[in-house]
Design a protein around this motif. Sequence first.
Motif, PDB file in Angstrom:
ATOM      1  N   ASN A   1      12.421  -0.840 -23.904  1.00 46.72           N
ATOM      2  CA  ASN A   1      12.236  -2.248 -24.236  1.00 46.72           C
ATOM      3  C   ASN A   1      12.436  -3.130 -23.007  1.00 46.72           C
ATOM      4  O   ASN A   1      11.696  -4.091 -22.794  1.00 46.72           O
ATOM      5  CB  ASN A   1      13.188  -2.688 -25.347  1.00 46.72           C
ATOM      6  CG  ASN A   1      12.857  -2.064 -26.675  1.00 46.72           C
ATOM      7  OD1 ASN A   1      11.715  -1.678 -26.930  1.00 46.72           O
ATOM      8  ND2 ASN A   1      13.844  -1.954 -27.540  1.00 46.72           N
TER       9      ASN A   1
ATOM     10  N   SER B   1       9.443  -2.787 -20.717  1.00 46.79           N
ATOM     11  CA  SER B   1       8.308  -3.536 -21.254  1.00 46.79           C
ATOM     12  C   SER B   1       8.450  -5.027 -20.946  1.00 46.79           C
ATOM     13  O   SER B   1       7.483  -5.686 -20.543  1.00 46.79           O
ATOM     14  CB  SER B   1       8.206  -3.303 -22.764  1.00 46.79           C
ATOM     15  OG  SER B   1       7.172  -4.063 -23.311  1.00 46.79           O
TER      16      SER B   1
ATOM     17  N   ASP C   1      15.606 -12.725 -24.025  1.00 41.10           N
ATOM     18  CA  ASP C   1      15.587 -11.269 -23.905  1.00 41.10           C
ATOM     19  C   ASP C   1      16.395 -10.786 -22.706  1.00 41.10           C
ATOM     20  O   ASP C   1      17.063  -9.750 -22.796  1.00 41.10           O
ATOM     21  CB  ASP C   1      14.145 -10.771 -23.790  1.00 41.10           C
ATOM     22  CG  ASP C   1      13.340 -10.970 -25.062  1.00 41.10           C
ATOM     23  OD1 ASP C   1      13.948 -11.222 -26.136  1.00 41.10           O
ATOM     24  OD2 ASP C   1      12.099 -10.904 -25.001  1.00 41.10           O
TER      25      ASP C   1
END
Length: 92
Positions: free
Chosen positions: A49, A52, A87
């Motif tokens: 993740n 990405s 994030d």
Amino acid sequence: MPLNKHDQLNLLKDILTNQTQDCCGSVSECEQLERLVKSLMANNQLDGNALSLLEEIYDYSQGGIQSSNLDSHITTYQPQLTQWVQDVNELY
């Protein structure tokens, strides 16, 4: 003295936050994003993740470097920039 992972994430977050708030930036900021992302991606401690996310930020920085209107490029990515800042906070 090289930056550790925590310092790199802080710098990444700071640049993204500034571009989010100011809706503008510089090519040198995009180049710095690119270098930070490359360095972080070379770190084998990140999961899929995180990789990405970093790939998305890398593509954004490449687009900014090549853009003829960087402010417009940044404005176009406002929703993503806001999400990326959140994030990145989760990567610590």
